[in-house]
Design an enzyme around this catalytic site. Structure first.
Site, PDB file in Angstrom:
ATOM      1  N   LYS A  15      34.234 -13.918  17.390  1.00 51.24           N
ATOM      2  CA  LYS A  15      35.515 -13.481  17.986  1.00 51.24           C
ATOM      3  C   LYS A  15      36.461 -14.657  18.185  1.00 51.24           C
ATOM      4  O   LYS A  15      37.628 -14.569  17.879  1.00 51.24           O
ATOM      5  CB  LYS A  15      35.301 -12.842  19.370  1.00 51.24           C
ATOM      6  CG  LYS A  15      34.489 -11.592  19.388  1.00 51.24           C
ATOM      7  CD  LYS A  15      34.507 -10.943  20.774  1.00 51.24           C
ATOM      8  CE  LYS A  15      33.949 -11.827  21.880  1.00 51.24           C
ATOM      9  NZ  LYS A  15      32.501 -12.022  21.850  1.00 51.24           N
ATOM     10  N   ARG A  90      35.154  -6.959  29.349  1.00 48.94           N
ATOM     11  CA  ARG A  90      33.710  -7.032  29.143  1.00 48.94           C
ATOM     12  C   ARG A  90      32.990  -5.939  29.924  1.00 48.94           C
ATOM     13  O   ARG A  90      31.776  -5.837  29.835  1.00 48.94           O
ATOM     14  CB  ARG A  90      33.203  -8.387  29.629  1.00 48.94           C
ATOM     15  CG  ARG A  90      32.930  -9.387  28.522  1.00 48.94           C
ATOM     16  CD  ARG A  90      32.465 -10.661  29.182  1.00 48.94           C
ATOM     17  NE  ARG A  90      31.719 -11.522  28.321  1.00 48.94           N
ATOM     18  CZ  ARG A  90      32.227 -12.458  27.539  1.00 48.94           C
ATOM     19  NH1 ARG A  90      33.524 -12.609  27.465  1.00 48.94           N
ATOM     20  NH2 ARG A  90      31.443 -13.231  26.825  1.00 48.94           N
ATOM     21  N   ARG A 127      25.331 -23.535  17.220  1.00 47.08           N
ATOM     22  CA  ARG A 127      26.760 -23.874  17.199  1.00 47.08           C
ATOM     23  C   ARG A 127      27.082 -25.055  18.126  1.00 47.08           C
ATOM     24  O   ARG A 127      26.407 -25.294  19.125  1.00 47.08           O
ATOM     25  CB  ARG A 127      27.633 -22.668  17.535  1.00 47.08           C
ATOM     26  CG  ARG A 127      27.728 -22.346  18.991  1.00 47.08           C
ATOM     27  CD  ARG A 127      28.757 -21.240  19.218  1.00 47.08           C
ATOM     28  NE  ARG A 127      28.676 -20.748  20.579  1.00 47.08           N
ATOM     29  CZ  ARG A 127      29.370 -19.713  21.032  1.00 47.08           C
ATOM     30  NH1 ARG A 127      30.185 -19.065  20.218  1.00 47.08           N
ATOM     31  NH2 ARG A 127      29.260 -19.331  22.278  1.00 47.08           N
ATOM     32  N   ARG A 160      27.250 -25.968  23.750  1.00 44.71           N
ATOM     33  CA  ARG A 160      27.868 -25.413  24.958  1.00 44.71           C
ATOM     34  C   ARG A 160      26.783 -25.195  26.004  1.00 44.71           C
ATOM     35  O   ARG A 160      25.673 -24.798  25.663  1.00 44.71           O
ATOM     36  CB  ARG A 160      28.544 -24.088  24.593  1.00 44.71           C
ATOM     37  CG  ARG A 160      29.886 -23.913  25.242  1.00 44.71           C
ATOM     38  CD  ARG A 160      30.571 -22.698  24.711  1.00 44.71           C
ATOM     39  NE  ARG A 160      30.064 -21.473  25.310  1.00 44.71           N
ATOM     40  CZ  ARG A 160      30.547 -20.262  25.040  1.00 44.71           C
ATOM     41  NH1 ARG A 160      31.534 -20.140  24.186  1.00 44.71           N
ATOM     42  NH2 ARG A 160      30.061 -19.207  25.618  1.00 44.71           N
ATOM     43  N   ARG A 171      22.671 -13.616  27.948  1.00 43.95           N
ATOM     44  CA  ARG A 171      24.029 -13.183  27.600  1.00 43.95           C
ATOM     45  C   ARG A 171      23.996 -11.968  26.670  1.00 43.95           C
ATOM     46  O   ARG A 171      24.806 -11.060  26.794  1.00 43.95           O
ATOM     47  CB  ARG A 171      24.800 -14.332  26.940  1.00 43.95           C
ATOM     48  CG  ARG A 171      25.322 -15.324  27.976  1.00 43.95           C
ATOM     49  CD  ARG A 171      25.655 -16.658  27.379  1.00 43.95           C
ATOM     50  NE  ARG A 171      26.665 -16.600  26.345  1.00 43.95           N
ATOM     51  CZ  ARG A 171      26.747 -17.464  25.329  1.00 43.95           C
ATOM     52  NH1 ARG A 171      25.889 -18.442  25.226  1.00 43.95           N
ATOM     53  NH2 ARG A 171      27.705 -17.351  24.447  1.00 43.95           N
TER      54      ARG A 171
HETATM   55  P1  ADP Z   1      30.701 -15.659  24.430  1.00 42.75           P
HETATM   56  O1  ADP Z   1      30.369 -16.646  23.385  1.00 42.75           O
HETATM   57  O2  ADP Z   1      29.520 -15.212  25.223  1.00 42.75           O
HETATM   58  O3  ADP Z   1      31.546 -14.523  23.935  1.00 42.75           O
HETATM   59  P2  ADP Z   1      32.844 -16.581  26.210  1.00 42.75           P
HETATM   60  O4  ADP Z   1      33.339 -17.927  25.902  1.00 42.75           O
HETATM   61  O5  ADP Z   1      33.722 -15.422  25.879  1.00 42.75           O
HETATM   62  O6  ADP Z   1      31.439 -16.481  25.516  1.00 42.75           O
HETATM   63  O7  ADP Z   1      32.450 -16.456  27.775  1.00 42.75           O
HETATM   64  C1  ADP Z   1      31.544 -17.343  28.367  1.00 42.75           C
HETATM   65  C2  ADP Z   1      31.158 -16.832  29.744  1.00 42.75           C
HETATM   66  O8  ADP Z   1      32.319 -16.692  30.576  1.00 42.75           O
HETATM   67  C3  ADP Z   1      30.497 -15.456  29.784  1.00 42.75           C
HETATM   68  O9  ADP Z   1      29.113 -15.505  29.516  1.00 42.75           O
HETATM   69  C4  ADP Z   1      30.824 -15.012  31.211  1.00 42.75           C
HETATM   70  O10 ADP Z   1      29.974 -15.614  32.156  1.00 42.75           O
HETATM   71  C5  ADP Z   1      32.220 -15.560  31.432  1.00 42.75           C
HETATM   72  N1  ADP Z   1      33.272 -14.571  31.068  1.00 42.75           N
HETATM   73  C6  ADP Z   1      34.176 -14.686  30.059  1.00 42.75           C
HETATM   74  N2  ADP Z   1      34.972 -13.607  30.005  1.00 42.75           N
HETATM   75  C7  ADP Z   1      34.575 -12.777  31.012  1.00 42.75           C
HETATM   76  C8  ADP Z   1      34.979 -11.493  31.464  1.00 42.75           C
HETATM   77  N3  ADP Z   1      35.979 -10.819  30.881  1.00 42.75           N
HETATM   78  N4  ADP Z   1      34.324 -10.948  32.524  1.00 42.75           N
HETATM   79  C9  ADP Z   1      33.326 -11.594  33.130  1.00 42.75           C
HETATM   80  N5  ADP Z   1      32.874 -12.801  32.752  1.00 42.75           N
HETATM   81  C10 ADP Z   1      33.485 -13.401  31.697  1.00 42.75           C
END
Ligand code: ADP
Length: 226
Positions: A15, A90, A127, A160, A171
């Protein structure tokens, strides 16, 4: 009509990469809640301090906090001509809040990126991102080809914090429980499309552009207007 794009898909689906690329090609902002939270952690703000703990466990930051962050961001003028939203919503509660925020704006186009679980685990385990600016290393680059230096800013490439195996599995579990229901939430809309994310990035980008085009026609055909 503003292009208001929402990207769905599990962690590791691509994404972020695809959102960035698409947003740049259209000159609209990419709004990533993961990036916003990581910036808050980096800056040591109140939200950042609390989010750090939750993110480190692979759990979700609370709906109220996230909805507030996104509402504020979408109201900025640069988002009025369109945006790409990555990482939000989410949960169904976040999706309902987003519908409310968008009630007077052009319809959302929703694209779900589908990738098999085994491939997600493999991608997340390998990654790298830049320690300084957060950019991802090129997808598909073999580890030997990864220079350990960010092509954008020259910063150090690192794993990360939430990409270690235990957190990755959590996750993915959280994704299935909390976020996968969103696919059903949006699937009934004429502006919903899903694409195969288990292809080379260029192919995914081409399929994404085609899906957005088709979804835009879907909106017009059904007279989806807000
Ligand atoms: P991913 O690679 O899991 O898609 P992101 O960079 O989008 O990772 O998000 C990393 C973390 O930030 C998530 O695991 C969560 O803890 C938090 N997070 C991001 N966006 C949201 C959201 N919309 N609602 C709740 N937590 C979020």
């Amino acid at each position: 009509m503003a292009l208001n794009l929402l990207m769905l898909g599990p962690p590791g689906a691509g994404k972020g990469t695809q959102s960035e690329r698409f947003a740049r090609s259209r000159g609209i902002p990419k709004i990533s809640t993961g990036d916003i939270l990581r910036e808050a952690v980096h800056a040591g703000t109140d939200i950042g301090r609390r989010a750090k703990v939750v993110m480190g466990r692979g759990e979700l930051v609370g709906d109220d906090v996230m909805i507030g962050i996104v509402r504020e961001r979408l109201e900025k003028t640069d988002a009025m001509g369109g945006f790409v939203l990555d990482g939000f919503p989410r949960t169904v509660a976040q999706a309902e809040a987003l519908d409310d925020i968008m009630s007077t704006r052009d319809p959302l186009i929703v694209v779900d990126i589908v990738v098999p679980e085994a491939e997600l685990v493999r991608r997340l385990g390998t990654r790298l991102i830049c320690d300084t600016c957060g950019a991802g290393a090129p997808v598909g680059a073999s580890s030997a080809a990864v220079t350990a230096v960010c092509v954008r800013c020259g910063g150090r490439l690192v794993q990360r914090a939430d990409d270690n195996q235990a957190v990755v599995l959590e996750r993915l579990k959280v994704y299935h429980r909390m976020s996968e229901p969103l696919v059903e939430y949006y699937r009934v809309r004429p502006t919903f499309r899903s694409i195969d994310g288990a292809q080379l990035p260029d192919r995914v980008a081409a399929d994404l552009a085609a899906a957005i085009e088709a979804a835009g026609h879907g909106a017009v055909r059904h007279g989806v207007q807000r």
